[in-house]
Design a protein around this motif. Structure first.
Motif, PDB file in Angstrom:
ATOM      1  N   GLY A 198       6.164  -8.400  -3.118  1.00 43.10           N
ATOM      2  CA  GLY A 198       6.277  -9.818  -3.442  1.00 43.10           C
ATOM      3  C   GLY A 198       7.193 -10.091  -4.610  1.00 43.10           C
ATOM      4  N   HIS A 217      13.432  -3.073  -2.719  1.00 40.84           N
ATOM      5  CA  HIS A 217      14.713  -3.496  -2.160  1.00 40.84           C
ATOM      6  C   HIS A 217      14.551  -4.262  -0.846  1.00 40.84           C
ATOM      7  CE1 HIS A 217      16.103  -0.482  -5.067  1.00 40.84           C
ATOM      8  NE2 HIS A 217      17.256  -1.108  -5.035  1.00 40.84           N
ATOM      9  N   HIS A 218      13.333  -4.734  -0.573  1.00 39.44           N
ATOM     10  CA  HIS A 218      13.094  -5.541   0.623  1.00 39.44           C
ATOM     11  C   HIS A 218      12.279  -6.784   0.269  1.00 39.44           C
ATOM     12  CE1 HIS A 218      14.291  -1.828   2.650  1.00 39.44           C
ATOM     13  NE2 HIS A 218      14.521  -2.572   3.720  1.00 39.44           N
ATOM     14  N   ARG A 219      12.359  -7.768   1.119  1.00 41.76           N
ATOM     15  CA  ARG A 219      11.583  -8.991   0.955  1.00 41.76           C
ATOM     16  C   ARG A 219      10.307  -8.902   1.788  1.00 41.76           C
ATOM     17  NH1 ARG A 219      16.326 -13.682   1.229  1.00 41.76           N
ATOM     18  NH2 ARG A 219      17.498 -12.942  -0.602  1.00 41.76           N
ATOM     19  N   PRO A 220       9.290  -9.706   1.445  1.00 43.55           N
ATOM     20  CA  PRO A 220       8.011  -9.622   2.156  1.00 43.55           C
ATOM     21  C   PRO A 220       8.125  -9.743   3.669  1.00 43.55           C
ATOM     22  CG  PRO A 220       7.769 -10.922   0.163  1.00 43.55           C
ATOM     23  CD  PRO A 220       9.233 -10.615   0.296  1.00 43.55           C
ATOM     24  N   ASP A 223      10.453  -8.737   5.531  1.00 44.20           N
ATOM     25  CA  ASP A 223      11.214  -7.638   6.123  1.00 44.20           C
ATOM     26  C   ASP A 223      10.344  -6.456   6.523  1.00 44.20           C
ATOM     27  OD1 ASP A 223      13.466  -9.121   5.622  1.00 44.20           O
ATOM     28  OD2 ASP A 223      13.959  -8.086   3.750  1.00 44.20           O
ATOM     29  N   SER A 251       9.917  -8.562  -5.265  1.00 34.81           N
ATOM     30  CA  SER A 251      11.312  -8.418  -4.869  1.00 34.81           C
ATOM     31  C   SER A 251      11.833  -9.646  -4.152  1.00 34.81           C
ATOM     32  CB  SER A 251      11.464  -7.205  -3.938  1.00 34.81           C
ATOM     33  OG  SER A 251      10.783  -7.418  -2.713  1.00 34.81           O
ATOM     34  N   ASP A 252      10.972 -10.615  -3.854  1.00 34.25           N
ATOM     35  CA  ASP A 252      11.408 -11.810  -3.120  1.00 34.25           C
ATOM     36  C   ASP A 252      12.333 -12.659  -3.970  1.00 34.25           C
ATOM     37  OD1 ASP A 252      11.645 -13.698  -1.204  1.00 34.25           O
ATOM     38  OD2 ASP A 252       9.656 -14.600  -1.514  1.00 34.25           O
TER      39      ASP A 252
END
Length: 321
Positions: free
Chosen positions: A318, A278-281, A283, A320-321
């Motif tokens: 990666g 649920h997060h981007r790299p 973050d 989740s991006d």
């Protein structure tokens, strides 16, 4: 302060005569896309109250005129309990009135008519919370349930239990120092809501669940899930369970076919995997995350993660991006 009579009145979200504003608030507060269409062009007030606790959401809604509400497939369980008037579900061809309840499963596309002057409590619960509860406290996997709904009549025990729970919550939200706003209270609230939902689903009566877990295992699971962000403190766990290490490990092996340490490690890694998904790299820094969750070395976290899920944590992040 909202006028008397609407649950959670100390938590107002909206009072308006513009139903497009009501639609906008619903789409902000809930995950799905909704459309709200009045069946007649008349000027009437709509009120909405609500609050969120531990990813559970509770709303009080009071609509002045008849409206049609449609949505994209639900991502959470929804329970709608009319306090006045009626809510009609076109998908089921059923209608819930005072003392009854509509229960809608994830995947269900809402198509409801709220009759004129209807007031209701709406409760939403993410499916993973219910599945985790069923696994932890009934020791079975949650049955696969498609996009369906149920009309629960006044004779259903779960409806009465849900009504009592809503009354308790409506009282407690006016007192932020209440027990439900403690960590323990929030956990017990989740458990009560999950157990109430289980009582409402006929499909689960057709597939009876195992009996409740022994008290020592239940207390251990509650402790573990409340302390996932830290390494397991076995001494504190044994104190919380009021038992010996040997007795606890034997109970875990007999009931869950694993040890407390292995269970704790797997649940920690699953929680971290959900966080990464649920997060981007940009973050998250994986090394900082590992240290924050009590791993002595990031390499230890990386090795355990790959051993468990078959990929590096950086790959999960990666994706989740």
């Amino acid at each position: 302060m909202m006028p008397a009579g609407l649950p959670f009145e100390s938590r107002p979200l909206l009072t308006t005569t513009a139903y497009d504003e009501y639609e906008s608030i619903l789409n902000r507060e809930l995950n799905e896309k909704r459309t709200v269409t009045p069946t007649r062009v008349i000027k009437s007030r709509v009120r909405l109250t609500g609050f969120q606790m531990s990813r559970l959401k509770f709303f009080g809604a009071d609509v002045g005129q008849e409206i049609r509400v449609r949505s994209t497939p639900l991502t959470s369980w929804h329970a709608i309990r009319p306090l006045r008037g009626a809510v009609e579900c076109h998908f089921q061809g059923s209608q819930a009135t005072v003392g009854e309840l509509l229960l809608l499963a994830p995947g269900h596309e809402v198509d409801l008519t709220w009759h004129q002057s209807t007031q209701a409590v709406v409760f939403t619960l993410p499916p993973d919370i219910l599945a985790d509860y069923v696994k932890q406290y009934h020791n079975v996997d949650m049955p696969l349930i498609g996009p369906r709904g149920w009309h629960c009549g006044a004779e259903c025990a779960g409806v009465g239990s849900m009504a009592q729970l809503h009354s308790l919550l409506s009282f407690e939200v006016n007192n932020n120092d209440g027990l439900l706003f403690s960590n323990t209270g929030a956990q017990q609230l989740r458990n009560l809501c999950c157990e109430n939902l289980l009582q409402l689903m006929p499909i689960l009566k057709e597939q009876p669940m195992a009996g409740p877990l022994p008290g020592v295992v239940k207390r251990a699971l509650e402790y573990i899930h409340a302390h996932l962000e830290a390494p397991l403190d076995m001494a504190a766990l044994l104190t919380a369970c009021a038992t010996s290490r040997r007795s606890l490990e034997q109970s875990f092996q007999r009931i869950l076919q694993t040890s407390p340490a292995r269970y704790h490690r797997l649940r920690r890694l699953e929680a971290l995997r959900t966080l990464l998904q649920h997060h981007r790299p940009g973050d998250i820094q994986l090394a900082d995350l590992a240290y924050r969750w009590g791993f002595s070395q990031p390499s230890h976290f990386t090795a355990l993660y790959k051993q468990t899920f078959g990929e590096l944590p950086s790959v999960t992040l990666g994706r989740s991006d």
